[in-house]
Design an enzyme around this catalytic site. Structure first.
Site, mmCIF file in Angstrom:
data_model
loop_
_atom_site.group_PDB
_atom_site.id
_atom_site.type_symbol
_atom_site.label_atom_id
_atom_site.label_comp_id
_atom_site.label_asym_id
_atom_site.label_seq_id
_atom_site.Cartn_x
_atom_site.Cartn_y
_atom_site.Cartn_z
ATOM 1 N N ARG A 26 6.949 1.730 -5.973
ATOM 2 C CA ARG A 26 6.464 2.760 -6.903
ATOM 3 C C ARG A 26 5.670 3.845 -6.200
ATOM 4 N NH1 ARG A 26 6.195 -0.988 -10.280
ATOM 5 N NH2 ARG A 26 6.879 -2.337 -8.616
ATOM 6 N N THR A 27 4.778 3.470 -5.294
ATOM 7 C CA THR A 27 4.011 4.510 -4.586
ATOM 8 C C THR A 27 4.955 5.322 -3.700
ATOM 9 O OG1 THR A 27 2.050 3.118 -4.599
ATOM 10 C CG2 THR A 27 2.059 4.931 -3.037
ATOM 11 N N LYS A 40 10.185 -3.014 21.193
ATOM 12 C CA LYS A 40 10.316 -2.941 22.659
ATOM 13 C C LYS A 40 8.944 -2.923 23.322
ATOM 14 C CE LYS A 40 14.537 -0.149 22.533
ATOM 15 N NZ LYS A 40 14.997 1.221 22.822
ATOM 16 N N ARG A 85 1.557 4.152 4.544
ATOM 17 C CA ARG A 85 1.017 2.890 4.011
ATOM 18 C C ARG A 85 1.056 1.878 5.144
ATOM 19 N NH1 ARG A 85 2.194 -0.260 -1.550
ATOM 20 N NH2 ARG A 85 0.832 1.408 -2.226
ATOM 21 N N HIS A 130 -7.051 3.007 -1.387
ATOM 22 C CA HIS A 130 -5.805 3.592 -1.886
ATOM 23 C C HIS A 130 -6.205 4.882 -2.602
ATOM 24 C CE1 HIS A 130 -1.816 4.002 -3.209
ATOM 25 N NE2 HIS A 130 -1.583 2.815 -3.731
HETATM 26 C C1 NCD Z 1 -1.130 -1.270 -5.756
HETATM 27 C C2 NCD Z 1 -1.255 -1.385 -4.258
HETATM 28 O O1 NCD Z 1 -0.251 -1.323 -3.542
HETATM 29 O O2 NCD Z 1 -2.376 -1.495 -3.824
HETATM 30 N N1 NCD Z 1 0.100 -0.782 -6.170
HETATM 31 C C3 NCD Z 1 0.307 0.554 -6.181
HETATM 32 O O3 NCD Z 1 0.154 1.229 -5.203
HETATM 33 N N2 NCD Z 1 0.640 1.098 -7.356
HETATM 34 C C4 NCD Z 1 -1.543 -2.460 -6.492
HETATM 35 C C5 NCD Z 1 -0.911 -3.779 -6.195
HETATM 36 O O4 NCD Z 1 -0.111 -3.936 -5.285
HETATM 37 O O5 NCD Z 1 -1.247 -4.717 -6.911
#
Ligand code: NCD
Length: 361
Positions: A89-90, A118, A139, A172
């Protein structure tokens, strides 16, 4: 010489030793976000500005002409979505935000296909990849890795901005931005976020979205935060310290049913058992931290229910049809806020404001 690139003026060691709130200015240029790495880098005016921009982008995007205008804004730029941790989703939210403002997105998701196997260091890998792009959206399972990359690239001949799309159990920040936007829209006709009572429920120890949002909420006067969790999953002492330093009021609780009728917003989270070292969260009774269909009756009529998603069982599906459930709207809001953030980073927001003014005058 590098006054427009503050991260170039400080050694990595000195930078690491700074407190969170001292790091913020290093991520800004001319008062605007250049990198977006931690919640603490945002102040109240910058949040208001991002929310306002997000709304304008959302409205401009309702027509074909408006969408074409938006897509022209960053069409000369390319973004790398470097996602070394599971995400859909992100990832899609950023991908769509890129498309809204015309940025060309490319993705790196499986780092095992790169030369890291490597023996290349992750820093070298990202620096090499960065050569092809104008923006990194990252991420990573290691807290602070996005900061490390931002510092590293700032000290090369080709610095580019870095957005943190989730770092370890720590932060986040863009999720917190979309949560703020959602809360602001939800309370639009009720004086906004100030003086609202907001409860966080679930795994607050390892939920990075909560840690970022709790920090941002200290910027709104009179907000009271409730942290509702089993003792072993309670919010970190560092966050409570931040709240105290900001003079924000809060309460810790294990009694979810008592809190539900008291608050204006409930932010539910899932148990983050991927961080368990010995399946410890399985031994916990977390069912009493679930929002059930029955709880709809005791929730205030004008309260809202949020969730960063993905959801497991912590919100009963019966709640989905209730107008107070805003978690689907949260997802849409994420796209607009992330598009706004990218325009801020590349200093193109004034074009949005001008287009919007012409549209509405
Ligand atoms: C969250 C995350 O990745 O921290 N999800 C997100 O980014 N919408 C929350 C989660 O993973 O529970």
């Amino acid at each position: 010489m590098y006054k427009d690139n503050p991260l170039r003026q400080i050694s990595w060691l000195d930078f690491q030793n700074l407190k969170r709130e001292e790091k913020g200015p290093f991520f800004l240029r001319n008062g605007r976000p250049y990198h977006a790495l931690i919640a603490q880098q945002f102040d109240r005016p910058s949040l208001e500005r991002l929310c306002d921009l997000a709304t304008k982008i959302r409205r401009i995007g309702k027509t074909k002409g408006g969408l074409h205008f938006l897509q022209s804004l960053l069409s000369e730029k390319r973004a790398m979505l470097y996602f070394a941790q599971p995400s859909s989703r992100t990832f899609l939210s950023f991908y769509s935000a890129c498309q809204i403002v015309g940025l060309h997105p490319a993705e790196v998701r499986d780092t095992t296909t790169s030369s890291e196997i490597k023996g290349e260091s992750p820093e070298d890998t990202v620096r090499t990849f960065s050569s092809y792009f104008d923006l990194i959206i990252m991420r990573h399972p290691v807290g602070g890795f996005a900061e490390r990359i931002a510092w590293l690239l700032s000290n090369t001949d080709r610095p580019i901005p870095v957005i943190n799309a989730g770092s370890g159990q720590d932060q986040h920040p863009t999720q917190a931005l979309l949560d703020i936007y959602t809360l602001q829209r939800s309370f639009e006709t009720r004086g906004g976020i100030p003086r609202k009572k907001i409860a966080f429920v679930g795994d607050l120890a390892r939920g990075r979205t909560v840690r970022s949002l709790a920090n941002l909420l200290t910027l709104y006067p009179g907000v009271k935060q409730y942290f509702v969790a089993p003792e072993s999953l309670q919010i970190g002492a560092d966050i409570l310290e931040n709240l105290r330093a900001a003079g924000a009021s809060y309460e810790l609780s294990e009694d979810f049913e008592k809190i539900i009728p008291e608050v204006d917003a409930i932010y539910m989270t899932r148990i983050q058992d991927e961080w368990d070292t010995a399946e410890e969260s399985r031994l916990l009774d977390t069912a009493r931290f679930h929002f059930t269909a029955r709880h709809l009756e005791i929730l205030k009529p004008d309260a809202v229910l949020l969730h960063p998603l993905p959801r497991r069982k912590e919100i009963a599906i019966e709640a989905d049809q209730d107008p107070r459930a805003v978690y689907w709207r949260q997802v849409r809001n994420g796209m607009w806020v992330r598009a706004a953030l990218m325009l801020e980073i590349f200093d193109r927001s004034s074009e949005i404001v001008k287009y919007y003014d012409d549209l509405t005058s």
